[in-house]
Design a protein around this motif. Structure first.
Motif, PDB file in Angstrom:
ATOM      1  N   PRO A   5      36.142 -13.920 -12.001  1.00  0.00           N
ATOM      2  CA  PRO A   5      35.046 -14.734 -11.496  1.00  0.00           C
ATOM      3  C   PRO A   5      33.751 -14.410 -12.215  1.00  0.00           C
ATOM      4  CG  PRO A   5      35.599 -12.990  -9.953  1.00  0.00           C
ATOM      5  CD  PRO A   5      36.650 -12.968 -11.020  1.00  0.00           C
ATOM      6  N   LYS A   6      32.946 -15.414 -12.451  1.00  0.00           N
ATOM      7  CA  LYS A   6      31.669 -15.199 -13.102  1.00  0.00           C
ATOM      8  C   LYS A   6      30.653 -14.723 -12.079  1.00  0.00           C
ATOM      9  CE  LYS A   6      32.593 -18.943 -16.354  1.00  0.00           C
ATOM     10  NZ  LYS A   6      32.170 -20.260 -16.831  1.00  0.00           N
ATOM     11  N   PRO A   7      29.643 -13.950 -12.529  1.00  0.00           N
ATOM     12  CA  PRO A   7      28.601 -13.521 -11.604  1.00  0.00           C
ATOM     13  C   PRO A   7      27.901 -14.739 -11.013  1.00  0.00           C
ATOM     14  CG  PRO A   7      28.511 -12.273 -13.668  1.00  0.00           C
ATOM     15  CD  PRO A   7      29.484 -13.390 -13.862  1.00  0.00           C
ATOM     16  N   GLY A   8      27.441 -14.574  -9.782  1.00  0.00           N
ATOM     17  CA  GLY A   8      26.702 -15.673  -9.174  1.00  0.00           C
ATOM     18  C   GLY A   8      27.584 -16.805  -8.704  1.00  0.00           C
ATOM     19  N   GLY A   9      28.757 -16.456  -8.133  1.00  0.00           N
ATOM     20  CA  GLY A   9      29.658 -17.496  -7.669  1.00  0.00           C
ATOM     21  C   GLY A   9      29.024 -18.388  -6.622  1.00  0.00           C
ATOM     22  N   LEU A  10      28.135 -17.807  -5.775  1.00  0.00           N
ATOM     23  CA  LEU A  10      27.469 -18.618  -4.758  1.00  0.00           C
ATOM     24  C   LEU A  10      26.568 -19.670  -5.375  1.00  0.00           C
ATOM     25  CD1 LEU A  10      26.554 -15.900  -2.092  1.00  0.00           C
ATOM     26  CD2 LEU A  10      28.399 -17.580  -2.019  1.00  0.00           C
ATOM     27  N   ALA A  11      26.101 -19.409  -6.603  1.00  0.00           N
ATOM     28  CA  ALA A  11      25.276 -20.411  -7.280  1.00  0.00           C
ATOM     29  C   ALA A  11      26.070 -21.686  -7.540  1.00  0.00           C
ATOM     30  CB  ALA A  11      24.744 -19.845  -8.597  1.00  0.00           C
ATOM     31  N   ALA A  12      27.392 -21.537  -7.725  1.00  0.00           N
ATOM     32  CA  ALA A  12      28.241 -22.717  -7.926  1.00  0.00           C
ATOM     33  C   ALA A  12      28.262 -23.583  -6.680  1.00  0.00           C
ATOM     34  CB  ALA A  12      29.656 -22.290  -8.316  1.00  0.00           C
ATOM     35  N   ILE A  13      28.226 -22.929  -5.493  1.00  0.00           N
ATOM     36  CA  ILE A  13      28.166 -23.690  -4.237  1.00  0.00           C
ATOM     37  C   ILE A  13      26.814 -24.387  -4.117  1.00  0.00           C
ATOM     38  CG2 ILE A  13      28.241 -23.528  -1.724  1.00  0.00           C
ATOM     39  CD1 ILE A  13      30.131 -21.209  -1.968  1.00  0.00           C
ATOM     40  N   LYS A  14      25.743 -23.693  -4.479  1.00  0.00           N
ATOM     41  CA  LYS A  14      24.405 -24.289  -4.386  1.00  0.00           C
ATOM     42  C   LYS A  14      24.284 -25.527  -5.265  1.00  0.00           C
ATOM     43  CE  LYS A  14      22.027 -19.928  -3.316  1.00  0.00           C
ATOM     44  NZ  LYS A  14      21.030 -18.944  -3.789  1.00  0.00           N
ATOM     45  N   ARG A  15      25.022 -25.554  -6.370  1.00  0.00           N
ATOM     46  CA  ARG A  15      24.947 -26.706  -7.269  1.00  0.00           C
ATOM     47  C   ARG A  15      25.545 -27.971  -6.656  1.00  0.00           C
ATOM     48  NH1 ARG A  15      27.251 -25.713 -13.022  1.00  0.00           N
ATOM     49  NH2 ARG A  15      26.378 -27.810 -13.224  1.00  0.00           N
ATOM     50  N   LEU A  16      26.259 -27.804  -5.533  1.00  0.00           N
ATOM     51  CA  LEU A  16      26.809 -28.974  -4.845  1.00  0.00           C
ATOM     52  C   LEU A  16      25.743 -29.702  -4.034  1.00  0.00           C
ATOM     53  CD1 LEU A  16      30.106 -27.331  -3.514  1.00  0.00           C
ATOM     54  CD2 LEU A  16      29.867 -28.794  -5.528  1.00  0.00           C
ATOM     55  N   GLY A  17      24.514 -29.163  -4.044  1.00  0.00           N
ATOM     56  CA  GLY A  17      23.433 -29.738  -3.247  1.00  0.00           C
ATOM     57  C   GLY A  17      23.246 -31.242  -3.381  1.00  0.00           C
ATOM     58  N   PRO A  18      23.228 -31.795  -4.614  1.00  0.00           N
ATOM     59  CA  PRO A  18      23.043 -33.253  -4.746  1.00  0.00           C
ATOM     60  C   PRO A  18      24.115 -34.069  -4.030  1.00  0.00           C
ATOM     61  CG  PRO A  18      22.648 -32.171  -6.841  1.00  0.00           C
ATOM     62  CD  PRO A  18      23.182 -31.119  -5.912  1.00  0.00           C
ATOM     63  N   TYR A  19      25.336 -33.540  -3.955  1.00  0.00           N
ATOM     64  CA  TYR A  19      26.395 -34.260  -3.250  1.00  0.00           C
ATOM     65  C   TYR A  19      26.199 -34.179  -1.734  1.00  0.00           C
ATOM     66  CZ  TYR A  19      28.814 -34.176  -7.744  1.00  0.00           C
ATOM     67  OH  TYR A  19      29.149 -34.338  -9.062  1.00  0.00           O
ATOM     68  N   LEU A  20      25.551 -33.099  -1.272  1.00  0.00           N
ATOM     69  CA  LEU A  20      25.332 -32.913   0.159  1.00  0.00           C
ATOM     70  C   LEU A  20      24.081 -33.635   0.656  1.00  0.00           C
ATOM     71  CD1 LEU A  20      26.140 -29.096   0.417  1.00  0.00           C
ATOM     72  CD2 LEU A  20      27.487 -30.949   1.369  1.00  0.00           C
ATOM     73  N   ARG A  21      23.170 -33.979  -0.271  1.00  0.00           N
ATOM     74  CA  ARG A  21      21.894 -34.549   0.144  1.00  0.00           C
ATOM     75  C   ARG A  21      22.037 -35.785   1.023  1.00  0.00           C
ATOM     76  NH1 ARG A  21      19.531 -34.573  -4.709  1.00  0.00           N
ATOM     77  NH2 ARG A  21      19.031 -32.371  -4.457  1.00  0.00           N
ATOM     78  N   PRO A  22      22.932 -36.734   0.692  1.00  0.00           N
ATOM     79  CA  PRO A  22      23.038 -37.938   1.546  1.00  0.00           C
ATOM     80  C   PRO A  22      23.531 -37.639   2.964  1.00  0.00           C
ATOM     81  CG  PRO A  22      24.012 -38.325  -0.624  1.00  0.00           C
ATOM     82  CD  PRO A  22      23.764 -36.860  -0.518  1.00  0.00           C
ATOM     83  N   VAL A  23      24.220 -36.518   3.154  1.00  0.00           N
ATOM     84  CA  VAL A  23      24.770 -36.210   4.485  1.00  0.00           C
ATOM     85  C   VAL A  23      24.103 -34.970   5.083  1.00  0.00           C
ATOM     86  CG1 VAL A  23      26.978 -37.273   3.912  1.00  0.00           C
ATOM     87  CG2 VAL A  23      26.665 -34.826   3.498  1.00  0.00           C
ATOM     88  N   ARG A  24      22.972 -34.589   4.499  1.00  0.00           N
ATOM     89  CA  ARG A  24      22.329 -33.345   4.948  1.00  0.00           C
ATOM     90  C   ARG A  24      21.968 -33.412   6.433  1.00  0.00           C
ATOM     91  NH1 ARG A  24      17.318 -31.612   1.477  1.00  0.00           N
ATOM     92  NH2 ARG A  24      19.003 -31.287  -0.021  1.00  0.00           N
ATOM     93  N   GLY A  25      21.473 -34.577   6.883  1.00  0.00           N
ATOM     94  CA  GLY A  25      21.085 -34.714   8.284  1.00  0.00           C
ATOM     95  C   GLY A  25      22.252 -34.491   9.224  1.00  0.00           C
ATOM     96  N   ARG A  26      23.426 -35.042   8.863  1.00  0.00           N
ATOM     97  CA  ARG A  26      24.598 -34.865   9.715  1.00  0.00           C
ATOM     98  C   ARG A  26      25.055 -33.405   9.719  1.00  0.00           C
ATOM     99  NH1 ARG A  26      27.272 -39.891  10.459  1.00  0.00           N
ATOM    100  NH2 ARG A  26      28.757 -38.771  11.774  1.00  0.00           N
TER     101      ARG A  26
END
Length: 588
Positions: A5-26
């Motif tokens: 695994p590369k360092p900063g694996g959680l950063a890969a999850i954070k990069r999913l932010g644009p996909y989550l933006r439309p459903v962030r309220g839910r």
């Protein structure tokens, strides 16, 4: 293709932010609902304390009904909020998964052929299916509960300190070691999680190859060999999964033991406090109840951290593919092919080298005249297929240029270029669809008459008419229910249906008998007059049907001329033809 695994694996999850933006309220609403439900659960012990220290201790039941109703109301609210959480998050999480999968699928189609040559299909499949399912589960459950359970633990500790500072301190002291333990085992689990997901991709590749190559395996009796390979990969995956289980088992041991130890200490201190009058029974029961309620948030931390690590790995694997560079793109300043162009194809000092520096084509100069059929011949590995791939930009030149009607193909929008340049490959790939749908891949708007014309050109009309449902007959996976010649004729029909100006044939006639091959070539010439054809030829019969022949040797064009001229004047060409002729006689 296992990797650490590369360092900063959680950063890969954070990069999913644009996909989550439309459903962030839910997502936030779902988290708020579950947090409120947890607060309702924590409030119940406080009401229980009031019952024990009030109506029970004072033997006055006048206020008991309201307190009991309060417990019932809090319980009902807790259940309703959990239901609300499920309703709020189920739709958005699946939409995010669908968006990620659609984006990945579209990106795979944009990536160059060179990328797909380097990746196993099973690895891509596991990223598009299993890894995205892991991400969906994290969004719908693990991610929310990781935050909510952490807040619940903080709020629960606050309630315990409110009830009695000693009870709160005991729980806090027993909880702190969990942070250290979880941190230590998190890194170990992350490595194993990545290894497991990569091994799962390798296993999927083996299964896929076994299914697609079942005829070869049966014909050569190699099924047991591949079964042993599959079993070995399965054992390796099992070993990794067991190692993951061992890590989780140790983690769970600590997670379960420490809270139990805390409850035992609370009972001891509380009992002593009741005996000497410093604590009430209601306070002790409420404290123990809160500690028991916190068992789920505490116990779940290990599993939630494991899920977070697995999701981080899944996100890393997703971005490994999604971040792959798309090297063949539409031009920034596009030019269009002339409407009156006739398909003049030129290779001007064309060079091509692989990323490792190995140069295959070393300065190709070649012209294919409008309406001409030019056969490209050469020894195995001479670069014939590479050269043909440059015309439709399945690969790009690393030097020189390829032009159609005087326009560099790199300056033409890809959609337009591939409408005017059609390609038929040696390996006739068909899809699980009807005959008509397979042919229409070359021109989605083609009418039924266009499909029948293309089939007639490819000499496929007769055998298609004899299929159970004609054009509507569904072809099995990769067209394995058809003969090699039938598959290649359908692939040829797919190439010519759009009436392209340039037709590139990478030896698509290799599975046809000589008579049918001649009929197809004759039909192409008579019906598609004016089409420029570049044909990779591996059979003397194909070479003789071309107007001219180009001999490719050592990455360069060694000779160009008619078949008869080259046969009379070029020794290398004669030697190559004799080899091709011997191979053809062997096949016959």
């Amino acid at each position: 293709m296992e990797s650490e695994p590369k360092p900063g694996g959680l950063a890969a999850i954070k990069r999913l932010g644009p996909y989550l933006r439309p459903v962030r309220g839910r997502v936030i609403g779902s988290g708020a609902a579950v947090l409120c439900s947890m607060i309702c659960g924590l409030a119940i012990p406080l009401v229980v304390q009031r019952i024990l220290d009030g109506p029970v201790a004072e033997r006055d039941t006048s206020g008991l009904p309201w307190l009991v109703l309060a417990v019932a109301a809090l319980g009902a609210a807790e259940a309703a909020l959990f239901f609300t959480r499920r309703r709020l998050i189920s739709g958005p999480s699946t939409r995010v998964e669908a968006a990620l999968r659609a984006d990945l699928y579209a990106h795979l189609h944009r990536l160059p052929i060179a990328f797909h040559d380097q990746w196993q299909s099973g690895q891509l499949l596991s990223r598009a299916v299993a890894d995205l399912s892991t991400i969906r589960r994290f969004i719908a459950f693990a991610g929310i509960f990781l935050v909510v359970n952490s807040l619940t633990m903080v709020i629960g500790l606050g309630v315990l300190f409110f009830l009695d500072p000693v009870l709160g301190a005991i729980t806090l002291v027993c909880s702190l070691p969990l942070i250290v333990i979880c941190t230590v085992f998190e890194s170990k689990y992350s490595v194993l999680s990545r290894r497991s997901q990569d091994q799962d991709g390798d296993l999927a590749t083996t299964v896929e190859e076994s299914v697609l190559g079942i005829r070869v395996l049966k014909a050569f009796g190699r099924g047991p060999d591949l079964a042993r390979r599959f079993a070995e990969q399965a054992r390796e995956l099992r070993g990794t999964e067991l190692a993951k289980i061992n890590v989780i088992a140790v983690l769970w041991c600590a997670i379960i033991m420490l809270p139990e130890l805390g409850i035992a200490l609370q009972l001891l201190i509380g009992t002593l406090g009741i005996a000497n009058g410093t604590m009430t029974i209601g306070t002790l029961v409420a404290g123990i109840t809160v500690a028991v309620f916190l068992r789920w948030p505490v116990d779940s931390i290990g599993w939630l951290l494991a899920e977070t690590n697995q999701t981080a790995t899944a996100a890393e694997r997703y971005w490994e593919v999604r971040d792959a560079e798309v090297t063949i793109t539409d031009p920034e300043h596009p030019r269009h092919l002339p409407a009156d162009g006739r398909g003049l194809l030129r290779f001007e000092d064309v060079r091509f080298a692989y990323p490792n520096g190995s140069e295959v084509l070393r300065g190709i100069d070649l012209e294919v005249r409008p309406g001409e059929t030019l056969a490209l011949v050469g020894a195995t590995g001479s670069g014939k297929t590479t050269l043909t791939a440059l015309v439709a930009r399945l690969a790009d030149v690393t030097g020189g240029r390829v032009t159609v009607d005087g326009v560099d193909v790199r300056d033409v929008p890809l959609a337009e270029l591939r409408e005017q340049v059609a390609t038929a490959f040696e390996d006739a790939v068909l899809f699980s669809a009807s005959v008509a749908e397979n042919v229409r891949l070359g021109c989605p708007d083609a009418s039924p008459d266009d499909v029948r014309t293309a089939l007639r050109i490819a000499q496929a009309e007769k055998f298609v008419a004899e299929l159970p449902w004609g054009l509507d007959t569904r072809i099995g996976e990769e067209g394995l229910s058809l003969s090699g010649g039938q598959r290649q004729r359908l692939a040829l029909a797919r190439a010519v249906i759009g009436r392209p100006k340039v037709l590139v044939l990478d030896d698509p006639l290799s599975a046809l008998d000589v008579q049918t091959e001649a009929e197809v070539e004759h039909a192409l010439r008579s019906v598609l007059s004016g089409v420029t054809a570049l044909v990779v030829a591996h059979r003397p019969s194909t070479v003789q049907l071309a107007d001219r022949v180009a001999l490719l040797d050592g990455g360069r064009i060694a000779a160009v001329g008619t078949h008869s001229d080259l046969l009379a004047t070029n020794a290398a060409y004669r030697n190559l033809l004799s080899t091709m002729d011997a191979e053809e006689r062997t096949r016959v």
